[in-house]
Design a protein around this motif. Structure first.
Motif, PDB file in Angstrom:
ATOM      1  N   GLN A 108       0.787  -1.258  -0.087  1.00 52.73           N
ATOM      2  CA  GLN A 108       0.014   0.178  -0.142  1.00 52.73           C
ATOM      3  C   GLN A 108       0.827   1.217   0.153  1.00 52.73           C
ATOM      4  O   GLN A 108       0.435   2.387  -0.250  1.00 52.73           O
ATOM      5  N   VAL A 111       0.810   2.508  -3.571  1.00 51.03           N
ATOM      6  CA  VAL A 111      -0.368   3.357  -3.676  1.00 51.03           C
ATOM      7  C   VAL A 111      -0.171   4.770  -3.379  1.00 51.03           C
ATOM      8  O   VAL A 111      -0.612   5.726  -4.091  1.00 51.03           O
ATOM      9  N   THR A 115      -0.004   8.093  -5.520  1.00 52.82           N
ATOM     10  CA  THR A 115      -1.029   8.983  -5.463  1.00 52.82           C
ATOM     11  C   THR A 115      -0.468  10.435  -5.228  1.00 52.82           C
ATOM     12  O   THR A 115      -0.830  11.489  -5.576  1.00 52.82           O
ATOM     13  N   SER A 210      -4.501  -0.961 -14.821  1.00 52.27           N
ATOM     14  CA  SER A 210      -5.099  -1.202 -13.537  1.00 52.27           C
ATOM     15  C   SER A 210      -5.104  -2.665 -13.245  1.00 52.27           C
ATOM     16  O   SER A 210      -5.238  -3.058 -12.057  1.00 52.27           O
TER      17      SER A 210
END
Length: 243
Positions: A108, A111, A115, A210
């Protein structure tokens, strides 16, 4: 604690700071990262801004900054929008120490990394410059014990009812596939590492798919494959293969 004890990780950032020393304004991102203090002590930039969205983490870092008399060199901000009124020159470099408190597992962190850089990728030099995720099929020796019933008697008390309660609770609450830290269970690799994801910051972020499909090849069939081990490799500077 990891930054204080992992000499190789710390030296990788130190090497990066030495290489790009003498900058005007830089932004460092990473929850409770000690790298802003290291960068300030080395004269990496005239002004270092560090993004700490968590209020408690930000206050903790400020205590370190004050204790080291670095208030003039480091400023903690809790949101990106607050940068606009503080800059005398544009931010030239964005450096992420990819460790975030809201990441349940290390994957994570990627991510959060993607971002964060998405809004800066067009006008800043960004480090780490590359990230890759690898996977390997594994036979974990004691993985079954996370749901194994006690099946025992202690001083005349049978654990049958306890086992029944645990089994029902596990069926309700536990996922069929759960993440565990790699060091929790001893195991044997059953194949070679395979890269399942890689990203180059200098490429177009919109080209990231994705959905991807990757096959893991099992070379050793003598033991059943009951897990997959993942790990992340960060490359701070693409021009330096030793980072």
């Amino acid at each position: 604690i990891a930054q204080l004890n992992d000499k190789e990780r710390r030296n990788a950032f130190v090497k990066l700071f030495k290489k790009h020393k003498g900058l005007k304004n830089v932004l460092l991102v990473g929850d409770l990262s000690m790298m802003p203090l290291v960068a300030a002590k080395m004269g990496f930039a005239e002004k270092i801004f560090t993004l700490q969205e968590n209020w408690l983490v930000g206050m903790s870092l400020k205590n370190f900054i004050y204790s080291n008399d670095l208030e003039d060199k480091i400023e903690v901000i809790n949101q990106i929008d607050s940068l606009a009124g503080k800059l005398t020159a544009p931010i030239s470099h964005l450096i992420l120490d990819p460790n975030f408190t809201n990441a349940v597992d290390p994957l994570q962190n990627i991510v959060k990394f993607l971002t964060t850089i998405k809004q800066f990728i067009s006008h800043m030099k960004i480090f780490p410059s590359k990230v890759a995720v690898y996977a390997v099929p594994v036979h974990f020796l004691h993985l079954h014990k996370i749901r194994w019933p006690l099946k025992s008697t202690c001083e005349g008390f049978k654990h049958d009812n306890f086992d029944f309660v645990l089994e029902n609770a596990s069926n309700i609450a536990d996922e069929n596939v759960e993440p565990f830290s790699l060091w929790e269970y001893a195991g044997h690799a059953l194949g070679q590492p395979t890269c399942v994801f890689n990203y180059d910051v200098e490429a177009d972020i919109n080209k990231i798919s994705s959905v991807t499909t990757t096959k893991l090849v099992i070379d050793d069939s003598s033991k059943p494959c009951n897990g997959i081990a993942f790990w992340i490799e960060w490359k701070l500077d693409s021009s330096d293969e030793n980072n």
